[in-house]
Design a protein around this motif. Structure first.
Motif, PDB file in Angstrom:
ATOM      1  N   ASN A  69       0.837  -1.206   0.000  1.00  0.00           N
ATOM      2  CA  ASN A  69       0.000   0.000   0.000  1.00  0.00           C
ATOM      3  C   ASN A  69       0.868   1.251   0.000  1.00  0.00           C
ATOM      4  OD1 ASN A  69      -2.462  -1.423   0.133  1.00  0.00           O
ATOM      5  ND2 ASN A  69      -2.332  -1.562   2.362  1.00  0.00           N
ATOM      6  N   ASN A  70       1.881   1.231   0.848  1.00  0.00           N
ATOM      7  CA  ASN A  70       2.786   2.383   0.922  1.00  0.00           C
ATOM      8  C   ASN A  70       3.535   2.574  -0.397  1.00  0.00           C
ATOM      9  OD1 ASN A  70       2.060   2.762   3.616  1.00  0.00           O
ATOM     10  ND2 ASN A  70       3.699   1.443   4.364  1.00  0.00           N
ATOM     11  N   TYR A  71       3.934   1.479  -1.007  1.00  0.00           N
ATOM     12  CA  TYR A  71       4.636   1.567  -2.284  1.00  0.00           C
ATOM     13  C   TYR A  71       3.781   2.285  -3.334  1.00  0.00           C
ATOM     14  CZ  TYR A  71       5.936   0.145  -6.987  1.00  0.00           C
ATOM     15  OH  TYR A  71       6.225   0.161  -8.327  1.00  0.00           O
ATOM     16  N   LEU A  72       2.538   1.849  -3.493  1.00  0.00           N
ATOM     17  CA  LEU A  72       1.685   2.456  -4.508  1.00  0.00           C
ATOM     18  C   LEU A  72       1.403   3.918  -4.177  1.00  0.00           C
ATOM     19  CD1 LEU A  72       0.208   1.855  -7.119  1.00  0.00           C
ATOM     20  CD2 LEU A  72      -1.819   1.259  -5.776  1.00  0.00           C
ATOM     21  N   ALA A  73       1.212   4.222  -2.904  1.00  0.00           N
ATOM     22  CA  ALA A  73       0.971   5.604  -2.505  1.00  0.00           C
ATOM     23  C   ALA A  73       2.179   6.490  -2.812  1.00  0.00           C
ATOM     24  CB  ALA A  73       0.632   5.665  -1.010  1.00  0.00           C
ATOM     25  N   ILE A  74       3.385   5.973  -2.586  1.00  0.00           N
ATOM     26  CA  ILE A  74       4.609   6.742  -2.852  1.00  0.00           C
ATOM     27  C   ILE A  74       4.761   7.005  -4.350  1.00  0.00           C
ATOM     28  CG2 ILE A  74       7.133   6.601  -2.820  1.00  0.00           C
ATOM     29  CD1 ILE A  74       6.834   5.082  -0.128  1.00  0.00           C
ATOM     30  N   VAL A  75       4.504   5.986  -5.162  1.00  0.00           N
ATOM     31  CA  VAL A  75       4.597   6.161  -6.622  1.00  0.00           C
ATOM     32  C   VAL A  75       3.575   7.198  -7.088  1.00  0.00           C
ATOM     33  CG1 VAL A  75       4.228   5.025  -8.844  1.00  0.00           C
ATOM     34  CG2 VAL A  75       5.539   3.869  -7.059  1.00  0.00           C
ATOM     35  N   CYS A  76       2.368   7.128  -6.560  1.00  0.00           N
ATOM     36  CA  CYS A  76       1.332   8.103  -6.926  1.00  0.00           C
ATOM     37  C   CYS A  76       1.726   9.510  -6.492  1.00  0.00           C
ATOM     38  CB  CYS A  76      -0.004   7.713  -6.286  1.00  0.00           C
ATOM     39  SG  CYS A  76      -0.790   6.265  -7.036  1.00  0.00           S
ATOM     40  N   LEU A  77       2.327   9.614  -5.307  1.00  0.00           N
ATOM     41  CA  LEU A  77       2.772  10.922  -4.827  1.00  0.00           C
ATOM     42  C   LEU A  77       3.865  11.477  -5.721  1.00  0.00           C
ATOM     43  CD1 LEU A  77       2.704  13.151  -2.676  1.00  0.00           C
ATOM     44  CD2 LEU A  77       4.368  11.801  -1.350  1.00  0.00           C
ATOM     45  N   GLY A  78       4.813  10.628  -6.118  1.00  0.00           N
ATOM     46  CA  GLY A  78       5.879  11.075  -7.016  1.00  0.00           C
ATOM     47  C   GLY A  78       5.327  11.575  -8.336  1.00  0.00           C
ATOM     48  N   LEU A  79       4.325  10.892  -8.858  1.00  0.00           N
ATOM     49  CA  LEU A  79       3.713  11.307 -10.120  1.00  0.00           C
ATOM     50  C   LEU A  79       2.970  12.629  -9.956  1.00  0.00           C
ATOM     51  CD1 LEU A  79       3.059  10.738 -13.061  1.00  0.00           C
ATOM     52  CD2 LEU A  79       1.113   9.352 -12.304  1.00  0.00           C
ATOM     53  N   ALA A  80       2.296  12.791  -8.820  1.00  0.00           N
ATOM     54  CA  ALA A  80       1.559  14.034  -8.569  1.00  0.00           C
ATOM     55  C   ALA A  80       2.512  15.218  -8.457  1.00  0.00           C
ATOM     56  CB  ALA A  80       0.727  13.895  -7.295  1.00  0.00           C
ATOM     57  N   ILE A  81       3.612  15.036  -7.719  1.00  0.00           N
ATOM     58  CA  ILE A  81       4.597  16.112  -7.562  1.00  0.00           C
ATOM     59  C   ILE A  81       5.195  16.487  -8.913  1.00  0.00           C
ATOM     60  CG2 ILE A  81       6.865  16.667  -6.606  1.00  0.00           C
ATOM     61  CD1 ILE A  81       6.092  14.988  -4.152  1.00  0.00           C
ATOM     62  N   ASP A  82       5.553  15.480  -9.683  1.00  0.00           N
ATOM     63  CA  ASP A  82       6.140  15.747 -10.997  1.00  0.00           C
ATOM     64  C   ASP A  82       5.145  16.439 -11.912  1.00  0.00           C
ATOM     65  OD1 ASP A  82       8.064  15.710 -13.008  1.00  0.00           O
ATOM     66  OD2 ASP A  82       8.673  13.671 -12.523  1.00  0.00           O
ATOM     67  N   SER A  83       3.893  16.025 -11.861  1.00  0.00           N
ATOM     68  CA  SER A  83       2.871  16.582 -12.756  1.00  0.00           C
ATOM     69  C   SER A  83       2.553  18.038 -12.446  1.00  0.00           C
ATOM     70  CB  SER A  83       1.587  15.753 -12.659  1.00  0.00           C
ATOM     71  OG  SER A  83       1.809  14.424 -13.045  1.00  0.00           O
ATOM     72  N   VAL A  84       2.650  18.420 -11.168  1.00  0.00           N
ATOM     73  CA  VAL A  84       2.273  19.783 -10.771  1.00  0.00           C
ATOM     74  C   VAL A  84       3.484  20.688 -10.656  1.00  0.00           C
ATOM     75  CG1 VAL A  84       1.181  21.190  -8.994  1.00  0.00           C
ATOM     76  CG2 VAL A  84       0.209  18.971  -9.589  1.00  0.00           C
ATOM     77  N   PHE A  85       4.360  20.379  -9.701  1.00  0.00           N
ATOM     78  CA  PHE A  85       5.445  21.304  -9.381  1.00  0.00           C
ATOM     79  C   PHE A  85       6.525  21.343 -10.462  1.00  0.00           C
ATOM     80  CE2 PHE A  85       3.640  20.067  -5.264  1.00  0.00           C
ATOM     81  CZ  PHE A  85       3.265  21.314  -4.811  1.00  0.00           C
ATOM     82  N   VAL A  86       6.937  20.184 -10.953  1.00  0.00           N
ATOM     83  CA  VAL A  86       7.995  20.165 -11.957  1.00  0.00           C
ATOM     84  C   VAL A  86       7.493  20.752 -13.267  1.00  0.00           C
ATOM     85  CG1 VAL A  86       9.550  18.710 -13.293  1.00  0.00           C
ATOM     86  CG2 VAL A  86       9.129  18.204 -10.876  1.00  0.00           C
ATOM     87  N   THR A  87       6.280  20.389 -13.667  1.00  0.00           N
ATOM     88  CA  THR A  87       5.717  20.924 -14.908  1.00  0.00           C
ATOM     89  C   THR A  87       5.573  22.435 -14.836  1.00  0.00           C
ATOM     90  OG1 THR A  87       4.508  18.876 -15.332  1.00  0.00           O
ATOM     91  CG2 THR A  87       3.725  20.850 -16.459  1.00  0.00           C
ATOM     92  N   ASN A  88       5.056  22.927 -13.711  1.00  0.00           N
ATOM     93  CA  ASN A  88       4.883  24.372 -13.555  1.00  0.00           C
ATOM     94  C   ASN A  88       6.216  25.104 -13.503  1.00  0.00           C
ATOM     95  OD1 ASN A  88       2.103  24.268 -13.565  1.00  0.00           O
ATOM     96  ND2 ASN A  88       1.915  24.101 -11.355  1.00  0.00           N
ATOM     97  N   THR A  89       7.216  24.479 -12.843  1.00  0.00           N
ATOM     98  CA  THR A  89       8.529  25.110 -12.741  1.00  0.00           C
ATOM     99  C   THR A  89       9.180  25.222 -14.109  1.00  0.00           C
ATOM    100  OG1 THR A  89       8.822  24.238 -10.507  1.00  0.00           O
ATOM    101  CG2 THR A  89      10.805  24.926 -11.690  1.00  0.00           C
ATOM    102  N   ILE A  90       9.122  24.126 -14.889  1.00  0.00           N
ATOM    103  CA  ILE A  90       9.716  24.157 -16.224  1.00  0.00           C
ATOM    104  C   ILE A  90       8.982  25.154 -17.109  1.00  0.00           C
ATOM    105  CG2 ILE A  90      10.064  22.771 -18.312  1.00  0.00           C
ATOM    106  CD1 ILE A  90      10.548  20.372 -16.519  1.00  0.00           C
ATOM    107  N   GLY A  91       7.641  25.168 -16.967  1.00  0.00           N
ATOM    108  CA  GLY A  91       6.846  26.101 -17.761  1.00  0.00           C
ATOM    109  C   GLY A  91       7.185  27.547 -17.445  1.00  0.00           C
ATOM    110  N   SER A  92       7.410  27.835 -16.167  1.00  0.00           N
ATOM    111  CA  SER A  92       7.758  29.202 -15.765  1.00  0.00           C
ATOM    112  C   SER A  92       9.156  29.566 -16.242  1.00  0.00           C
ATOM    113  CB  SER A  92       7.686  29.318 -14.226  1.00  0.00           C
ATOM    114  OG  SER A  92       6.386  29.065 -13.778  1.00  0.00           O
ATOM    115  N   TYR A  93      10.060  28.584 -16.210  1.00  0.00           N
ATOM    116  CA  TYR A  93      11.452  28.843 -16.594  1.00  0.00           C
ATOM    117  C   TYR A  93      11.558  29.207 -18.079  1.00  0.00           C
ATOM    118  CZ  TYR A  93      16.460  28.134 -17.255  1.00  0.00           C
ATOM    119  OH  TYR A  93      17.784  28.303 -17.571  1.00  0.00           O
ATOM    120  N   PHE A  94      10.809  28.452 -18.891  1.00  0.00           N
ATOM    121  CA  PHE A  94      10.890  28.689 -20.322  1.00  0.00           C
ATOM    122  C   PHE A  94       9.816  29.669 -20.807  1.00  0.00           C
ATOM    123  CE2 PHE A  94      12.997  24.557 -19.954  1.00  0.00           C
ATOM    124  CZ  PHE A  94      14.139  24.780 -20.683  1.00  0.00           C
ATOM    125  N   GLY A  95       8.981  30.092 -19.825  1.00  0.00           N
ATOM    126  CA  GLY A  95       7.929  31.000 -20.000  1.00  0.00           C
ATOM    127  C   GLY A  95       7.605  31.805 -21.054  1.00  0.00           C
TER     128      GLY A  95
END
Length: 326
Positions: A300-326
């Motif tokens: 259960n913890n494994y799947l939750a961690i993978v989902c959390l990693g995907l959520a962080i990448d989808s929101v924060f990393v995408t937004n950061t890259i988008g702002s950088y190349f803005g």
């Protein structure tokens, strides 16, 4: 080989806590009845299903966080999962009475009339379909209806009591929340939710078989041919190992659609999951005492961690890259 473990309940097939003792007060009677109906929905089973929905929605929206849509989809998904679980309890009431792990479920102890539970489950399913149709896209509503029907009619009524592959194919119902979440955002489907579907599809057998190893005698008494009931522990743990590898490898297929954060999380968490599965298999082969329920809980913890990693990448990393190349 012997299994040394004390009981416990997990997300798959566990039962929610029910009120201990009775009460002579009206409030006690009402609250007890309400909690019994809540227990029918198996809320702990629903938790992880909803957690998997969020990263699928965030990945579909490419970094945009639409909180009203997320909440609406989660609510509709909760109604659908609650419907499926309640109807599952109706169909499985006879075997729930036999199994110690499920003997405290509301229908097993006759806390709720079966006819009332049936109406309750059907009403939840209709509400889920109507809500998702209105709040998101029709495709999401259609997918939730198909999920309920598959879980109840195919898994519970056909596969569960007839084949050891019940968990493999029946687990497809538990994979559908990611498809529903994606459809709620886009109104369509793509290869990304299919990969997420497969991640959960391959994850379900090792997750459930580990729990079934601990409660093998329960399933045997109920006449449910779970793999640990009809196969040796070595064969079961070998199958767990195979499906664990398939799970981890499938998570990596999603890396091009996600990013470096998700890739790192998937690799580290995957290595940890594989280590646990290999340790369980090695312990069984050596004839040592093993704790399969530990793998069940940690999966259960494994799947939750993978989902959390995907959520962080989808929101924060995408937004950061988008702002950088803005």
């Amino acid at each position: 080989m012997r299994i040394v473990e004390r009981g416990g309940h997990g997300l798959a097939g566990g039962s929610a806590a029910t009120p201990a003792g009775g009460s002579d007060t009206l409030w006690g009677a009402v609250s007890g009845k309400v909690l019994a109906y809540v227990a029918l929905t198996k809320p702990r089973v629903i938790e992880l299903l909803l957690v998997a929905t969020i990263p699928a929605m965030l990945l579909a929206s490419r970094g945009t966080v639409d909180f009203p849509l997320i909440l609406s989809t989660l609510f509709g998904g909760w109604l659908g999962a609650a419907s499926a679980n309640t109807l599952n309890c109706v169909v499985d009431a006879d075997i729930d009475k036999v199994m110690k792990r499920t003997a405290r479920r509301p229908l097993a102890r006759m806390a709720v009339p079966t006819s009332h539970a049936l109406v309750f489950g059907l009403a939840l399913g209709i509400a889920s379909f109507v809500w998702l149709w209105w709040a998101t896209y029709p495709l999401a509503a259609i997918l939730i209806a198909l999920t309920i029907a598959f879980y109840v009619l195919v898994y519970t009524m056909v596969l569960k009591r007839r084949t050891w592959q019940n968990v493999i194919w029946g687990g497809a119902a538990g994979c559908m929340p990611v498809m529903v979440g994606w459809a709620a955002v886009t109104g369509s489907l793509s290869w990304e939710p299919v990969v997420l579907f497969l991640v959960i599809f391959f994850w379900t057998p090792p997750h459930t078989w580990a729990m079934a190893m601990r409660y093998k005698e329960d399933y045997k008494a109920a006449g449910v041919p779970m793999l640990p009931v009809i196969a040796s522990e070595e064969r079961v743990t070998k199958q767990i190992l195979v499906y664990t590898w398939l799970t981890v490898l499938t998570t990596l297929v999603l890396v091009p659609a996600a990013g470096v954060v998700y890739a790192a999380v998937a690799l580290v968490a995957g290595a940890w999951f594989l280590l646990m599965a290999h340790q369980l298999y090695a312990g069984v082969r050596r004839g040592e005492p093993v704790k399969p329920l530990r793998l069940f809980l940690q999966s259960n913890n494994y799947l939750a961690i993978v989902c959390l990693g995907l959520a962080i990448d989808s929101v924060f990393v995408t937004n950061t890259i988008g702002s950088y190349f803005g």
